[in-house]
Write a protein that holds these residues in place. Sequence first.
Motif, PDB file in Angstrom:
ATOM      1  N   LEU A 108      62.864   0.825  62.126  1.00  8.97           N
ATOM      2  CA  LEU A 108      64.238   1.029  62.587  1.00  8.97           C
ATOM      3  C   LEU A 108      65.084   1.607  61.461  1.00  8.97           C
ATOM      4  O   LEU A 108      65.119   1.074  60.350  1.00  8.97           O
ATOM      5  CB  LEU A 108      64.833  -0.309  63.035  1.00  8.97           C
ATOM      6  N   TYR A 114      72.157   5.512  69.151  1.00  9.02           N
ATOM      7  CA  TYR A 114      71.124   4.535  69.494  1.00  9.02           C
ATOM      8  C   TYR A 114      70.866   4.572  70.991  1.00  9.02           C
ATOM      9  O   TYR A 114      71.785   4.515  71.803  1.00  9.02           O
ATOM     10  CB  TYR A 114      71.538   3.127  69.073  1.00  9.02           C
ATOM     11  N   ILE A 119      65.395   1.258  72.020  1.00  9.56           N
ATOM     12  CA  ILE A 119      65.469  -0.124  71.545  1.00  9.56           C
ATOM     13  C   ILE A 119      64.593  -1.029  72.416  1.00  9.56           C
ATOM     14  O   ILE A 119      63.882  -1.909  71.905  1.00  9.56           O
ATOM     15  CB  ILE A 119      66.931  -0.602  71.533  1.00  9.56           C
ATOM     16  N   VAL A 154      71.584  -3.454  64.893  1.00 10.34           N
ATOM     17  CA  VAL A 154      70.554  -3.208  65.909  1.00 10.34           C
ATOM     18  C   VAL A 154      69.300  -4.025  65.597  1.00 10.34           C
ATOM     19  O   VAL A 154      68.624  -4.515  66.506  1.00 10.34           O
ATOM     20  CB  VAL A 154      70.236  -1.701  65.990  1.00 10.34           C
ATOM     21  N   ILE A 158      67.182  -6.704  68.074  1.00 10.88           N
ATOM     22  CA  ILE A 158      65.727  -6.753  68.285  1.00 10.88           C
ATOM     23  C   ILE A 158      65.178  -8.123  67.890  1.00 10.88           C
ATOM     24  O   ILE A 158      64.311  -8.689  68.563  1.00 10.88           O
ATOM     25  CB  ILE A 158      65.033  -5.618  67.508  1.00 10.88           C
TER      26      ILE A 158
END
Length: 246
Positions: A108, A114, A119, A154, A158
């Motif tokens: 990442l 994004y 994702i 981000v 995850i």
Amino acid sequence: MDGVLVHEGQALPGAADFLQRLVDQSRRFLVLTNNSIFTPRDLAARLTHSGLHVPEESIWTSALATADFLASQLPGGSAFVVGEAGLTTALHEVGYTLTDTDPDYVVLGETRTYSFEAITRAIRLVERGARFIATNPDATGPSPEGSLPATGAVAALITKATGAEPYFVGKPNPMMFRSAMNRIEAHSESTVMIGDRMDTDIVAGIEAGLDTILVLTGSTRAADVTRFPFRPGRVLDSIADVIELV
């Protein structure tokens, strides 16, 4: 780079003279950035536009540090990448294959767009056993309109979805400085790190065994320094004050 040599695309006072002094004194140096969006060639062009001349081989990004790390861990491996050209180019150059089919790693990086689809794919690949790497832990990035979500934010998404914590390669991981020193064949005893953030630049420099200089033209203010449990070697107003030390 940002907060030391440039601010919002403009060269800071003394930056050009500092870079010229390094060249005149034959000092090996690298300009570092946690930004993984751009290639060194892109960044060299942006610096030139700001009036600063830095060859692309003298720029070290979190993307390059990440590619260097992965090449040492698993030469010729594969990765699913969420990021832009700075990261994908760096991985290609160390011999990595970019794929969304059973990759060794999910990597990442930062991107200005994004994708929810990307994702989601990253989450599913991590759930299936791909190892999770992120270029840097910066939660936000700047824009003219205000903060933008960046790699760290981000990565947290995850992690929340998978339970898997990423390994962050960029600052404040001192590995980024160690890989940079290897790049220019430098030794910690004779290397100085100049940065504008106590919580990334200075702490990573100290942990890498470097002398450190904090300049007050970026994120950290003079009043903030004493709040940290570690101290830089020097605190100076700007890069202009470092010239005479070269």
